[in-house]
Structure formats: C-alpha cells, structure tokens
Design an enzyme around this catalytic site. Sequence first.
Site, PDB file in Angstrom:
ATOM      1  N   ARG A 147      -9.536 -17.896  13.979  1.00  0.00           N
ATOM      2  CA  ARG A 147     -10.647 -17.773  14.916  1.00  0.00           C
ATOM      3  C   ARG A 147     -11.305 -16.427  14.666  1.00  0.00           C
ATOM      4  NH1 ARG A 147     -10.655 -16.638  21.372  1.00  0.00           N
ATOM      5  NH2 ARG A 147     -10.511 -14.502  20.591  1.00  0.00           N
ATOM      6  N   TYR A 159     -16.475 -10.196  24.263  1.00  0.00           N
ATOM      7  CA  TYR A 159     -15.231 -10.939  24.429  1.00  0.00           C
ATOM      8  C   TYR A 159     -14.512 -11.042  23.093  1.00  0.00           C
ATOM      9  CZ  TYR A 159     -11.886 -14.396  23.998  1.00  0.00           C
ATOM     10  OH  TYR A 159     -10.712 -14.996  23.668  1.00  0.00           O
ATOM     11  N   ASP A 211     -15.189 -18.772  19.391  1.00  0.00           N
ATOM     12  CA  ASP A 211     -15.147 -18.995  20.838  1.00  0.00           C
ATOM     13  C   ASP A 211     -16.357 -18.315  21.490  1.00  0.00           C
ATOM     14  OD1 ASP A 211     -12.406 -18.592  23.260  1.00  0.00           O
ATOM     15  OD2 ASP A 211     -14.483 -19.273  23.503  1.00  0.00           O
ATOM     16  N   HIS A 213     -16.978 -18.512  24.603  1.00  0.00           N
ATOM     17  CA  HIS A 213     -16.433 -18.074  25.904  1.00  0.00           C
ATOM     18  C   HIS A 213     -17.385 -18.289  27.079  1.00  0.00           C
ATOM     19  CE1 HIS A 213     -13.310 -15.674  28.041  1.00  0.00           C
ATOM     20  NE2 HIS A 213     -12.592 -16.151  27.051  1.00  0.00           N
ATOM     21  N   GLU A 237     -15.959 -23.198  20.393  1.00  0.00           N
ATOM     22  CA  GLU A 237     -15.221 -23.362  21.645  1.00  0.00           C
ATOM     23  C   GLU A 237     -15.983 -22.824  22.855  1.00  0.00           C
ATOM     24  OE1 GLU A 237     -11.473 -21.403  21.446  1.00  0.00           O
ATOM     25  OE2 GLU A 237     -11.168 -21.454  23.592  1.00  0.00           O
ATOM     26  N   GLU A 263      -9.849 -24.942  28.216  1.00  0.00           N
ATOM     27  CA  GLU A 263      -8.724 -24.049  28.557  1.00  0.00           C
ATOM     28  C   GLU A 263      -8.718 -23.679  30.036  1.00  0.00           C
ATOM     29  OE1 GLU A 263      -9.815 -20.854  25.830  1.00  0.00           O
ATOM     30  OE2 GLU A 263      -9.935 -19.536  27.571  1.00  0.00           O
ATOM     31  N   ARG A 284      -8.839 -28.499  25.019  1.00  0.00           N
ATOM     32  CA  ARG A 284      -8.118 -27.223  24.989  1.00  0.00           C
ATOM     33  C   ARG A 284      -7.141 -27.051  26.150  1.00  0.00           C
ATOM     34  NH1 ARG A 284      -7.045 -23.397  22.346  1.00  0.00           N
ATOM     35  NH2 ARG A 284      -8.225 -21.623  23.078  1.00  0.00           N
ATOM     36  N   GLU A 340      -3.052 -22.922  19.170  1.00  0.00           N
ATOM     37  CA  GLU A 340      -3.475 -21.508  19.171  1.00  0.00           C
ATOM     38  C   GLU A 340      -2.240 -20.615  19.187  1.00  0.00           C
ATOM     39  OE1 GLU A 340      -5.879 -20.401  22.480  1.00  0.00           O
ATOM     40  OE2 GLU A 340      -6.401 -18.456  21.623  1.00  0.00           O
ATOM     41  N   TRP A 403     -17.834 -14.434  32.100  1.00  0.00           N
ATOM     42  CA  TRP A 403     -17.070 -13.581  31.176  1.00  0.00           C
ATOM     43  C   TRP A 403     -16.428 -14.466  30.129  1.00  0.00           C
ATOM     44  CZ3 TRP A 403     -11.807 -13.423  29.865  1.00  0.00           C
ATOM     45  CH2 TRP A 403     -11.523 -12.395  28.949  1.00  0.00           C
TER      46      TRP A 403
HETATM   47  C1  CS2 Z   1      -9.520 -17.275  24.997  1.00  0.00           C
HETATM   48  C2  CS2 Z   1      -8.473 -16.731  25.893  1.00  0.00           C
HETATM   49  O1  CS2 Z   1      -7.767 -17.728  23.492  1.00  0.00           O
HETATM   50  C3  CS2 Z   1      -8.870 -18.114  23.920  1.00  0.00           C
HETATM   51  O2  CS2 Z   1      -9.479 -19.099  23.518  1.00  0.00           O
HETATM   52  O3  CS2 Z   1     -10.526 -17.972  25.641  1.00  0.00           O
HETATM   53  O4  CS2 Z   1      -7.880 -15.664  25.223  1.00  0.00           O
HETATM   54  C4  CS2 Z   1      -8.951 -16.253  27.256  1.00  0.00           C
HETATM   55  O5  CS2 Z   1      -9.935 -15.254  27.091  1.00  0.00           O
HETATM   56  C5  CS2 Z   1      -7.757 -15.692  27.985  1.00  0.00           C
HETATM   57  O6  CS2 Z   1      -6.759 -16.677  28.040  1.00  0.00           O
HETATM   58  C6  CS2 Z   1      -8.115 -15.268  29.395  1.00  0.00           C
HETATM   59  O7  CS2 Z   1      -6.945 -14.774  30.013  1.00  0.00           O
HETATM   60 MG    MG Z   2     -11.118 -19.687  24.584  1.00  0.00          MG
END
Ligand code: CS2
Ligand code: MG
Length: 403
Positions: A147, A159, A211, A213, A237, A263, A284, A340, A403
């Site tokens: 990634r 991020y 990602d 985010h 993602e 996620e 995810r 991951e 975020w």
């Molecule tokens: C991120 C995460 O790994 C990922 O795909 O989106 O690291 C996410 O930022 C964290 O789990 C938040 O605690």
């Molecule tokens: Mg993520």
Amino acid sequence: MKITSADVIVCSPGRNYVTIKIETDKGIYGLGDATLNGRELSVVSYLRDHLIPCILERDPFDTEDIWHYLYRGVYWRRGAVNMTAIGAIDMALWDIKGKALGVPVYKLLGGKSRERLLAYTHAQGIDTAETMEAVAEKLEKGYKAVRVQSGVPGVEKVYGVSGEAGQYEPAVKGNKPVEETWDTNKYLNYIPGLFSKVRERFGEEVHLLHDSHHRLTPIEAARLGKELEPYHLFWLEDLIPAENQESLKIVRQHTTTPIAIGEVFNTIYDCQDLISNGLVDYIRMTIAHGGGITPMLKVASLAALHHVKTGCHGPSDLSPINLAACLHFGTAINNFGIQEYMGYSDATMEVFTVGYSFSRGYFNLMETPGLGVDINFKKAKQYEYGPAYLPVNRLEDGTLYNW
Ligand code: CS2
Ligand code: MG
C-alpha cells in the site's frame, strides 16, 4: 462446558490494546481482541459492565445463539463499540472451541482452502523520493503487495504518513485529538503522478494499493479511479465515506479501478447494498470490529455470491489476536482476497504470542489448537494504558472534514 468468568486486559505495548479473556470450568480459556482505536475504554466498560455478566454459565460452544443473544438482546443494535465488544467475545469462544477439540479454529470454519495467505503491507514517505525508498524496502523484504501512501506537496500532514521514519501510528497520545489539515485538490493533482513513477521504477508485477481514507466526493473519486487506471491498482480504498452506499454508483460508472471499502463497517447491513449491487470488489470488514467470526462468515458468503473477495482490515492498531482470527477465517473461506499486515512492535510481540508465521509476503498458519494466540499477563501489566485519539481533520479554511 460452562463459562465461569471473564475479564478484560488493557495494555499499551507501543500502543493501546484491549483483550478479553474468557475462562471455563474445564480450565480452558479463550482470548479476543476488543481494541477500538481512540475509544478503547468504552469497549472495556461495555464488556465488564454489560456483556460479561450475560455470558456467565453459558456453553462456549453455543456461538450462534450467544451471538444473537448479545446482538439482539441489547435492543440498540449495531455500532462500533457494541460490535467490537461482541466480536471480542465471539473470537474468544471460537478460541475455546478449538482448544477444547484440539484443532486450529480454521478446521471448524471449513478447513483449509489454501496453503498460504497473501499479505499487503504499508509503504509511506513524506514525499515521492522517500515513498519510493519505502516501497523498495518492502519489496526487498519479499512483499508481493504494497500500500503506497505519501505526503502531498503543500499539505502539512497527510493520512498514512508519520513525521518520523518507521511505522505509521495514527493515534496520538493525549486527552483530545490533534487537528490535521487537508486539501483535496492538491491530493488529486499529485497522486496519479506518484503511481506513474512507482510503476515505472518497480514494474507491473507488484500489487499496488492506495487508501484515500474517506476523503473524496463521488465525482472526485471517479476522477482519481480513472486517472489511476493505467497503473492497474490492486485496489483503491475508502474513496468516499460509505454511509451513503448509493454514491458508489457514480464512482463505478467511471472507473475500472477495483474498490475496497468497509473497515469502519460493523455489521452485514453496512455492506449489504454495496456487495449486492456490485459496487465493491473487496470488503474490508475485520473480525474484531465486524462482530466476530460468526457474522463474518455470513459476510463472506454474501460477498462470494457477488464475486467480492475479503481484504480484512489489519493494521497494528488491531492486536495480533484479531490478525490471527482473520488468518483462520481467511484460510477457510473460498473468497479470501488479501490480508493487511503492518507488522507489530517488539513490545507488542513481548506481550502477545501468535500461531502464525510470515515470510516473503505470505502468512502460514500453524496447527496450534484454537486461534493459536496467547497473552503474557505479567508483561501486559508493564505497559500502562494512556488515552490516545485519532486525529480530526479540517480543510484549509477550517471546515471540519473526514479524517
Ligand atoms: C487504515 C487504518 O489500515 C488502513 O487501511 O485505514 O490504518 C486506519 O487509519 C486505522 O485503523 C485507524 O485507527
Ligand atoms: Mg483504510
């Protein structure tokens, strides 16, 4: 067999983790990951004050009934805290079942569907040059999937990129979130060029992931997906916040770049439309936040009907217990996609022992009964919990953003 007691261990070996330990009258105990980054103590109280009293005296083999008892019994359904607490209990009960029967949990979920599990890891840098070196370093270590995240020129903090070198830890210790700023335009103008350089230097073979985010609107996501098509990403993602799943239709119409989302989801209802309408390629959701192994098997079955594969969330802000549970789940289901893996700090691995091995980009599960994990309670006590929060994000004009 009966559940006789349970307690919750909160520790911070490098970062905060919450673990439930469920004891039985046969001397067998099970472990579950109850970590919810930035809201850990809510899950601790939910387990100690509300759920643990409800499972005492129950037969740990009754995972299906216990799951529905906890999910429907609370009346107020769904939600990250609720489902993380239920997920931790469910994980621990499967751990107990495997230990009691002397088999690794995957054998109770359908057995071995694969010999090894493909992993992807994180490579990030504050600029293109540093990011390229980070990718080179991961490929050196034998990863097949990386990634790629990078700082964005003109944006102070982005991020996925930490100031100091090494592992990116999103949660910041303190009594309230730090604030970061964001500019979508600068990001959209920069990312395609970054991936063009990554592909040019490292070729077509390596799987590249990225990602966003939750930071784009649907049409911005469509633009990014389209502009990244020449670089054949494994997935893009969290392009947009996915509360409004309809919005993914706009993205889907414009791009063939595969989409991964989920996620932050915690029940099958959060992803049902995305999956059934073919709006996502990888789901995810992860065992801990998805309510446990019991419901995640249902998510995987729904996903399989629609050619969707799993891509369980597994950063270092979920403990090695969640990772182990994801690996048992991923070993058994047919539509496993990728796992991951950010790696864990030495302090974390002092506290947790695991029943999986990792080499050259793939995981292998050992034949340890249960989830194959344990926690060193004495070591855990040495690492005191301290509040830590995920950042809050604002646009450059101060508007509160994702975020
Ligand atoms: C991120 C995460 O790994 C990922 O795909 O989106 O690291 C996410 O930022 C964290 O789990 C938040 O605690
Ligand atoms: Mg993520």
